[in-house]
Write a protein that holds these residues in place. Structure first.
Motif, PDB file in Angstrom:
ATOM      1  N   UNK A 323      16.676  15.718 -26.043  1.00 17.51           N
ATOM      2  CA  UNK A 323      17.607  16.831 -26.167  1.00 17.51           C
ATOM      3  C   UNK A 323      19.036  16.422 -25.875  1.00 17.51           C
ATOM      4  N   UNK A 324      19.986  17.114 -26.485  1.00 19.76           N
ATOM      5  CA  UNK A 324      21.396  16.782 -26.313  1.00 19.76           C
ATOM      6  C   UNK A 324      21.890  17.014 -24.890  1.00 19.76           C
ATOM      7  N   UNK A 325      21.185  17.846 -24.119  1.00 22.55           N
ATOM      8  CA  UNK A 325      21.583  18.116 -22.735  1.00 22.55           C
ATOM      9  C   UNK A 325      20.503  17.679 -21.744  1.00 22.55           C
ATOM     10  N   UNK A 326      19.564  16.850 -22.189  1.00 20.43           N
ATOM     11  CA  UNK A 326      18.471  16.422 -21.303  1.00 20.43           C
ATOM     12  C   UNK A 326      18.992  15.669 -20.083  1.00 20.43           C
ATOM     13  N   UNK A 327      19.983  14.802 -20.300  1.00 19.99           N
ATOM     14  CA  UNK A 327      20.488  13.983 -19.194  1.00 19.99           C
ATOM     15  C   UNK A 327      21.221  14.823 -18.151  1.00 19.99           C
ATOM     16  N   UNK A 328      21.716  15.997 -18.539  1.00 16.30           N
ATOM     17  CA  UNK A 328      22.468  16.848 -17.629  1.00 16.30           C
ATOM     18  C   UNK A 328      21.566  17.649 -16.702  1.00 16.30           C
ATOM     19  N   UNK A 329      20.297  17.756 -17.031  1.00 21.03           N
ATOM     20  CA  UNK A 329      19.407  18.666 -16.311  1.00 21.03           C
ATOM     21  C   UNK A 329      18.408  17.961 -15.409  1.00 21.03           C
ATOM     22  N   UNK A 330      18.434  16.617 -15.349  1.00 19.13           N
ATOM     23  CA  UNK A 330      17.506  15.888 -14.488  1.00 19.13           C
ATOM     24  C   UNK A 330      18.206  15.492 -13.194  1.00 19.13           C
ATOM     25  N   UNK A 331      17.405  15.103 -12.194  1.00 18.67           N
ATOM     26  CA  UNK A 331      17.997  14.644 -10.945  1.00 18.67           C
ATOM     27  C   UNK A 331      18.316  13.153 -11.034  1.00 18.67           C
ATOM     28  N   UNK A 332      18.662  12.548  -9.912  1.00 25.48           N
ATOM     29  CA  UNK A 332      19.064  11.142  -9.910  1.00 25.48           C
ATOM     30  C   UNK A 332      17.936  10.214 -10.328  1.00 25.48           C
TER      31      UNK A 332
END
Length: 769
Positions: A323-332
């Motif tokens: 997803x285009x925003x997948x990286x924004x919604x995960x933790x470290x």
């Protein structure tokens, strides 16, 4: 009652405190204004006397100075005027003023000695007073100071009056505001809360549907509350539905699998072991749309099957983040708890670069393995760089699992599909205690065809790292065992369908995948189907048509779309009476458009549709309505429910779930399924009309037979197929797969899996890029 009293007391306190604070501020502002006015009046008066006093003081005309100061003896609010010399001695002062001055004001001394003007307030025996002092100067320098005194007691009197009025105002405001506010709260919040409570009670008791929420105001304050209430109601309804379904099944002594039964089975079978799933497609995808992040669930039967399992055991789903925003919604650590509304398991996202995806997914997986495993006469393409990317991504997913399961004892992992053929061996070599299963969702070809793959031995050895390999049908299992027998050194137990390679046993069994069970046997009203079908045909450009056919496919060369179109064309040639009466709606979702073969196929299908339509269409009818776009399951469902027939013309398919989805949706039991005998579903759905998609004449005749079939035969056939799909549903598939995996005895081996293999076999396995 206590809550109401507390609410009233809090409201009274809040209103009273606010009103009192405002009153104090108002009183303070009033006092400040009066003081500013007095300062200004004193300064103006002093400046007006300055020019008269200075020459008299310089000439020591004390008599005239005394006469001047006595003028202010009975002046309104002016207490008097005093003149001082440079030594702070009184030269002249208004009569009786001296009695009110206990000592010399500091500001007067400062003016007489420093030459600075200023004013101050001080308290005398008679009350508050104000003095403004102005220096007096002559030719020889400072002569003294002129002081103007005012009676300031009126300011305190005014302040007291203002405070008294403010307190009265506070009391009146509180008595008025509190009842009005309570009334507003009662009607503005109390009524909506009462509606919400009644609705939740009705949901709890089964008198209302969870999907239809209460009518609450649209203000933002009610938004979060309404959403959470809807989620709670949905959970309540789902729990009730599950309980009712279980009770119904027990009553009828049925063994149908449900999500709840699957959850209980997983908890029982795994015995505390944590479950992991590995797939290329993720169950939840985050997309950035119109400046905000939106969470969507990709259409996938796999999500439907595995979610109840992972929820039951707090599992982890490892998947590629697309997803285009997948990286924004995960933790470290690239983790995310899902589902968003009620998190119960972990989604671990793995990142694949565009270059790696091109080689791993579009290259080796879909230009190599996909055409290799489907007998659809498309030549597979194998490139060294694609194999390297495939190995690299498989290694990354295996390492991700090993990291996630580092502290888990005897973890279980379900690897999904042909994208990860090497992962089972990579996991098993590092964690012999792990229970590993892989399900191969596509066909497995005969050994001669699979021998085309330059890396057949590596692929086979990677798969044999699993404890359990699942295919859709038994013939695929047989083909796999034959491929292993020809390519690798191993011992095959054909009685138990197992492979012993290097001391490790791998079982190879069929697990026919399925769909969620359809609605109960209660049939839809025929008139409802007719009206819904008429609406769909009108949208398809055939408003006068009465008969509807449906085809739902990815635009893929394995689905037999050109063959299907030729069959439709031949049907209208042989049976012209159906021209103007029958329309095929073909939903064709674009697929793998990065690959030229798929681009060419889309162009071919669109050209064929245009050609056939131009040949037969009229002003208000066309034979084929082609919808080349992605549709959600909810969008497709009306077509499934109302279509008179469904066409599945696969040239080669592992299962083909469209056939089962159509059957599950046919609540009215009035449709006919036309099914290719080259699809795995044909081994289970015996009441479908079986066809060879390459036989255009037979396909046209099958369409005619379906449309002419008597209603009783239609109903009997569909009823039997629906009963089969309902019993052999997606939950049974997942439960069978996990139950068999859990039943296998896994030995912890410290030696390498390659022990006991020939030197050339070990080299074939370890010579990775």
């Amino acid at each position: 009652m206590r809550l109401t009293i507390r609410l009233n007391l809090c409201l009274i306190f809040a209103v009273g405190a606010t009103s009192l604070a405002f009153a104090l501020y108002q009183a303070q502002s009033e006092v400040s204004g009066l003081r500013r006015d007095l300062d200004r009046q004193s300064m103006v008066l002093a400046e007006s006397l300055d020019k008269s006093v200075e020459p008299l003081l310089a000439s020591r005309s004390y008599r005239e100075l005394q006469q001047l100061t006595d003028r202010f003896r009975d002046h309104e609010r002016v207490a008097g005027v005093a003149v001082y010399d440079s030594n702070d001695h009184v030269v002249a002062i208004t009569y009786h003023l001296g009695e009110r001055l206990p000592e010399l004001p500091h500001v007067v001394d400062h003016s007489a000695r420093e030459g600075a003007a200023g004013g101050e307030y001080f308290r005398s025996p008679q009350g508050l007073m104000h003095v403004f002092s102005m220096p007096l100067s002559g030719d020889t320098g400072l002569l003294g100071a002129l002081a103007v005194f005012h009676d300031a007691s009126y300011i305190e009197t005014q302040s007291t009056a203002v405070m008294r009025q403010a307190l009265v105002s506070v009391a009146i405001q509180t008595m008025l505001i509190v009842p009005v506010t309570l009334l507003v709260l009662r009607w503005g919040l109390g009524k909506p809360m009462e509606k919400l409570a009644i609705w939740l009670r009705d949901v709890r008791t089964g008198r209302a549907q969870a999907g239809v929420g209460p009518e609450l105001p649209e203000e933002n304050v009610f938004g979060p509350l309404k959403r959470e209430a809807a989620r709670l109601a949905t959970s309540i309804s789902a729990a009730r539905a599950a309980a009712e379904e279980e009770a119904r099944l027990r009553y009828h002594a049925e063994s149908t699998w449900t999500p709840e039964r699957l959850r209980i089975a997983v908890e029982s079978k795994l015995g505390g072991s944590r479950l992991f799933a590995i797939s290329n497609r993720e169950p939840y995808e985050h997309l950035r749309r119109n400046g905000s992040v939106e969470c969507v669930v990709p259409a996938s039967g796999l999500v439907t099957a595995l979610e109840p399992v992972l929820r039951a055991c707090e599992g982890t789903w490892i998947a590629q983040g697309t997803g285009s925003a997948d990286a924004e919604t995960v933790d470290a650590d690239d983790r995310l708890r899902v589902p968003p509304d009620h998190p119960e398991y972990t989604l671990r996202r793995v990142w694949v670069s565009p270059e790696e995806e091109q080689g791993f997914y579009f290259g080796f997986s879909n230009e190599g393995l996909w055409p290799l495993c489907h007998i659809a006469h498309t030549r597979p393409v194998f490139r060294e760089k694609d194999w390297e990317a495939y190995y690299t991504v498989n290694r990354r997913f295996a390492d991700t699992f090993l990291a996630e399961a580092a502290n888990e004892k005897n973890p279980a992992v379900l690897v999904q599909d042909y994208h990860f053929a090497l992962v089972p061996r990579m996991i098993k070599d590092a964690r012999p205690d792990a229970r590993v299963a892989i399900f191969w969702h596509i066909p497995w070809p005969n050994p001669e065809a699979f021998g085309i793959c330059p890396w057949q031995r590596e692929v086979l050895d990677g798969l044999l790292g699993a404890d359990l390999i699942g295919f859709h049908i038994q013939s695929h299992c047989n083909n796999f065992l034959e491929s292993v027998d020809r390519a690798l050194e191993s011992r095959i137990d054909r009685e138990h369908f197992a492979v012993n390679r290097g001391g490790h046993l791998t079982y190879v069994h069929p697990f026919p995948i399925s769909v969620t069970p359809g609605a109960s046997a209660d049939r839809r009203d025929q008139e409802d189907d007719y009206l819904e079908r008429a609406n769909l045909l009108r949208k398809a450009g055939s408003p006068g048509t009465t008969l509807l056919g449906i085809g739902v496919d990815r635009v893929d060369y394995t689905k037999g779309l050109p063959e299907r179109l030729l069959g439709i064309e031949r049907f209208f040639e042989k049976y012209p009476i159906y021209r103007g009466q029958f329309t095929l709606v073909q939903i064709g979702a674009p697929s793998r458009t990065h690959i030229k073969r798929y681009q060419d196929l889309m162009d071919e299908v669109e050209a064929e549709v245009d050609r056939i339509n131009k040949r037969f269409q009229t002003l208000d009818w066309r034979p084929i309505a082609f919808l080349p776009e992605h549709h959600s399951h909810d969008q497709i469902l009306p077509y499934y429910r109302t279509a008179d027939l469904c066409l599945v013309t696969s040239l080669h398919d592992g299962m083909n779930l469209v056939a089962k989805e159509y059957v599950a949706a046919q609540e009215g039991e009035r449709g006919v399924l036309i099914l290719s005998r080259f699809a795995g579903a044909s081994h289970e759905l015996a009441d479908a009309l079986s066809i060879n998609p390459y036989d255009t004449e037979a396909l046209a005749d099958a369409i005619h037979r379906a449309l002419e079939m008597p209603p009783d035969e239609r109903r009997a056939r569909m009823n039997r197929m629906r009963a089969y799909v309902r019993e052999h549903n997606i939950y049974r598939w997942a439960g069978s797969l996990i139950s068999e995996l859990a039943s296998l005895r896994v030995e912890e081996r410290s030696s390498s899996y390659s022990m006991g293999l020939r030197e050339e076999d070990r080299y074939a396995v370890v010579s990775r890029p």
